[in-house]
Design a protein around this motif. Structure first.
Motif, mmCIF file in Angstrom:
data_model
loop_
_atom_site.group_PDB
_atom_site.id
_atom_site.type_symbol
_atom_site.label_atom_id
_atom_site.label_comp_id
_atom_site.label_asym_id
_atom_site.label_seq_id
_atom_site.Cartn_x
_atom_site.Cartn_y
_atom_site.Cartn_z
ATOM 1 N N PRO A 54 8.609 4.668 -8.379
ATOM 2 C CA PRO A 54 8.693 4.670 -9.721
ATOM 3 C C PRO A 54 8.696 3.294 -10.471
ATOM 4 N N HIS A 55 9.429 2.233 -9.694
ATOM 5 C CA HIS A 55 9.420 1.138 -10.361
ATOM 6 C C HIS A 55 7.882 0.407 -10.607
ATOM 7 N N LEU A 56 7.176 0.661 -9.662
ATOM 8 C CA LEU A 56 5.637 0.286 -9.630
ATOM 9 C C LEU A 56 4.988 1.082 -10.730
ATOM 10 N N VAL A 57 5.226 2.329 -11.005
ATOM 11 C CA VAL A 57 4.661 3.059 -11.979
ATOM 12 C C VAL A 57 4.632 2.625 -13.295
ATOM 13 N N SER A 58 6.038 1.976 -13.311
ATOM 14 C CA SER A 58 6.277 1.737 -14.790
ATOM 15 C C SER A 58 6.004 0.258 -15.311
ATOM 16 N N LEU B 129 -0.117 -6.506 -15.343
ATOM 17 C CA LEU B 129 0.245 -6.906 -14.327
ATOM 18 C C LEU B 129 0.109 -6.227 -12.883
ATOM 19 N N LEU B 130 -0.256 -4.951 -13.176
ATOM 20 C CA LEU B 130 -0.710 -4.296 -11.924
ATOM 21 C C LEU B 130 -2.327 -4.682 -11.633
ATOM 22 N N LEU B 131 -2.829 -4.951 -12.610
ATOM 23 C CA LEU B 131 -4.338 -5.430 -12.188
ATOM 24 C C LEU B 131 -4.111 -6.963 -11.532
ATOM 25 N N ARG B 132 -3.302 -7.626 -12.067
ATOM 26 C CA ARG B 132 -3.349 -8.888 -11.468
ATOM 27 C C ARG B 132 -2.556 -8.936 -10.002
ATOM 28 N N LYS C 39 0.836 -1.324 -0.003
ATOM 29 C CA LYS C 39 0.093 0.018 0.120
ATOM 30 C C LYS C 39 0.997 1.166 -0.051
ATOM 31 N N LYS C 40 2.034 1.207 0.826
ATOM 32 C CA LYS C 40 2.996 2.324 1.050
ATOM 33 C C LYS C 40 3.390 2.515 -0.315
ATOM 34 N N LYS C 41 3.889 1.395 -1.282
ATOM 35 C CA LYS C 41 4.541 1.656 -2.721
ATOM 36 C C LYS C 41 3.727 2.279 -3.426
ATOM 37 N N VAL C 42 2.418 2.071 -3.562
ATOM 38 C CA VAL C 42 1.296 2.535 -4.232
ATOM 39 C C VAL C 42 1.145 4.121 -3.956
#
Length: 102
Positions: A46-50, A55-58, A38-41
């Motif tokens: 930056p890695h998550l945003v890319s 994959l994000l939905l999964r 949750k904190k990463k979101v």
């Protein structure tokens, strides 16, 4: 500095312990993992945003599955604990928060 290097040894060690099949999962482990993601979101890591949207939905699907298990407050047997451990691993998959567990 890589994303893996940006995390503390304590975080990496906690992740490895949670993902270890010999470690009995507890509610605090699940909450820790969900809170970490949750904190990463929230921080727009930056890695998550890319990551690609599929994959994000999964990852979100598995995050939600683990959260719903907590909300329903069901106890977990060995088989369900392993499924939950897989959901937590999938939640983090591709996000680069930790090295792969071997």
């Amino acid at each position: 500095m890589s994303i893996i290097e940006s995390h503390t040894n304590a975080q990496t060690e906690r992740y490895r312990r949670i993902m270890n099949p010999d470690h009995p999962l507890c509610r605090e482990d699940i909450i820790w993992m969900l809170d970490f993601m949750k904190k990463k979101v929230a921080d727009e890591d930056p890695h998550l945003v890319s990551l690609p949207q599929p994959l994000l939905l999964r990852n979100f699907q598995y995050f939600a599955e683990a959260a719903m298990l907590l909300l329903h407050n069901r106890s977990t047997g060995d088989e369900e604990a392993e499924r939950l451990r897989n959901w937590l691993g999938e939640t983090a998959y591709g996000n680069g928060p930790f090295p792969p567990v071997t």
